[in-house]
Scaffold this motif. Structure first.
Motif: not given
Length: 314
Positions: A103-116
Motif C-alpha cells: 500500500f502506498g500514498i504519494a503526495d504532489r512532490d512524489g514523496n511516498q509512504l509505503m506499507a508492505f
C-alpha cells in the motif's frame, strides 16, 4: 524446455494525495502522530517480482512457469495470468492468508509512504523443485522471502538447472556467508547500480570480483542502460530509445529480467539479450503500473530495430 520464475506475487494498491505531506504533519509531534490523508484517486495493480517477470515473458511469446505462494484473495490475479498464458500450476494457495500486499500514498512532490504486508509470501518455502516434471532451460530466483530464496537456489543448483540470482530489495536480509553461497550456486547474477554497491559493502564482492564468480553479471544503470560482464568481455548496452515518453518506472527491472531470460532461453548472444531486455524495460516504462503494457512480437521487433538499427535477432 521451460522458463521457471520463483518470486513474489503481490497486489499493489496506490493512492494519490494532492497536497504535500509536510502541510499535514507536525515535525515536533511525530512521537504521537495521528492523521488522515484524503486520497481522491486509487488504483490497484497486479505486481510482485515473480508475477511481473512472468507477465513480460508471456508478452514475449513464452509460457513461463511461476512458483510462488499466494492467499485466498488470489483468484482475480490468477485469471489475469492465465489470460496472458502463464503456467500457474505451482502457485500455491495458503488458506487463511492474504496474497502479499503493498500500500502506498504519494503526495504532489512524489514523496511516498509505503506499507508492505508479506501475507502468504513467507510460505513459499512449501514449494520444492521436485514437483517439476518437465525440463527447465533456465530459472530465476527473485525476491520471495529470505528462507525461500535460499531454498530455491540450493534446490535448483542440486538439479543442475542454470538460474539467475536476483536478490533485489531483499539483498540486505542475507548474511555475507549466504551471499557468497548463493553467488557460487548461481549461473548468473542481476543487480541494479545501488544493489551492486550494497553487494560490495555487505559481501565484499565488488563488480570486478563478482564478475569472475559467475558466468555473467548484469548491472542495470537506469537511463544509462546496462553492463553485462561475461568472461573477460564487458558488453555496454545503451538504453533503448523507442520514442515513447517515460510514464512510470514501477516494474521496469522485472521487464528487463524477462528479456534476459528470453535471450538465455533462445541461446542468443549477450549483446542481443541485453538489447531485448532494454526494449522490454522501455515498453514497460511508457505505461502506468507493472502489468498494463501490451505489445505483440511484431511490435517488439519494430521497436528493437528502431532503437538499435538492427533486425530482431530471432
Amino acid at each position: 524446455m521451460s522458463i521457471l520464475v520463483c518470486g513474489s506475487i503481490a497486489y499493489d494498491t496506490l493512492f494519490s494525495f494532492e497536497d504535500r505531506f509536510d502541510n499535514h504533519i507536525l515535525p515536533d509531534q511525530l512521537h504521537k502522530i495521528s492523521t488522515t490523508f484524503k486520497v481522491p484517486s486509487m488504483r490497484r495493480e497486479f505486481g510482485g517480482c515473480g508475477g511481473n517477470i512472468a507477465y513480460n515473458l508471456a508478452l514475449l511469446g513464452e509460457r513461463p512457469i511461476v512458483m510462488a505462494a499466494v492467499g485466498e484473495d488470489f483468484e482475480p490475479y490468477r485469471m489475469h495470468l492465465r489470460r496472458v498464458g502463464v503456467d500457474d500450476r505451482f502457485v500455491r494457495t495458503v488458506r487463511g492468508k492474504f496474497t502479499s500486499q503493498c500500500f502506498g500514498i504519494a503526495d504532489r512532490d512524489g514523496n511516498q509512504l509505503m506499507a508492505f504486508h508479506p501475507g502468504s509470501m513467507d510460505d513459499a518455502v512449501l514449494n520444492h523443485m521436485d514437483v517439476l516434471e518437465e525440463d527447465v532451460h533456465v530459472a530465476i530466483v527473485a525476491p520471495s522471502g529470505h528462507a525461500a530464496c535460499l531454498q530455491h537456489c540450493r534446490e535448483l543448483a542440486e538439479r543442475g538447472t542454470p538460474f539467475i540470482f536476483d536478490p533485489g530489495q531483499e539483498l540486505p536480509l542475507f548474511s555475507r556467508e549466504e551471499l557468497h553461497e548463493l553467488v557460487d550456486l548461481a549461473s548468473y547474477v542481476t543487480l541494479n547500480d545501488y544493489e551492486s554497491e550494497l553487494m560490495k559493502e555487505r559481501a565484499g564482492l565488488p563488480v570486478e570480483v563478482l564478475r569472475h564468480r559467475v558466468e555473467a553479471l548484469v548491472v542495470t544503470r537506469g537511463a544509462q542502460g546496462a553492463e553485462i560482464y561475461a568472461g573477460d568481455s564487458v558488453h555496454l548496452i545503451p538504453r533503448a530509445d523507442t520514442g515513447r515518453p517515460p510514464v512510470d518506472p514501477m516494474g521496469c527491472g522485472d521487464a528487463f529480467r524477462a528479456g534476459l531470460l528470453y535471450g538465455l532461453r533462445h541461446r542468443l548472444g549477450w549483446k542481443e539479450t541485453g538489447r531485448i531486455a532494454n526494449v522490454m524495460g522501455a515498453v514497460k516504462v511508457a505505461s502506468q503500473g507493472p502489468q498494463n503494457h501490451h505489445i505483440d512480437p511484431e511490435g517488439l521487433a519494430e521497436l528493437y530495430e528502431r532503437a538499435y538499427g538492427e533486425p530482431w535477432p530471432l
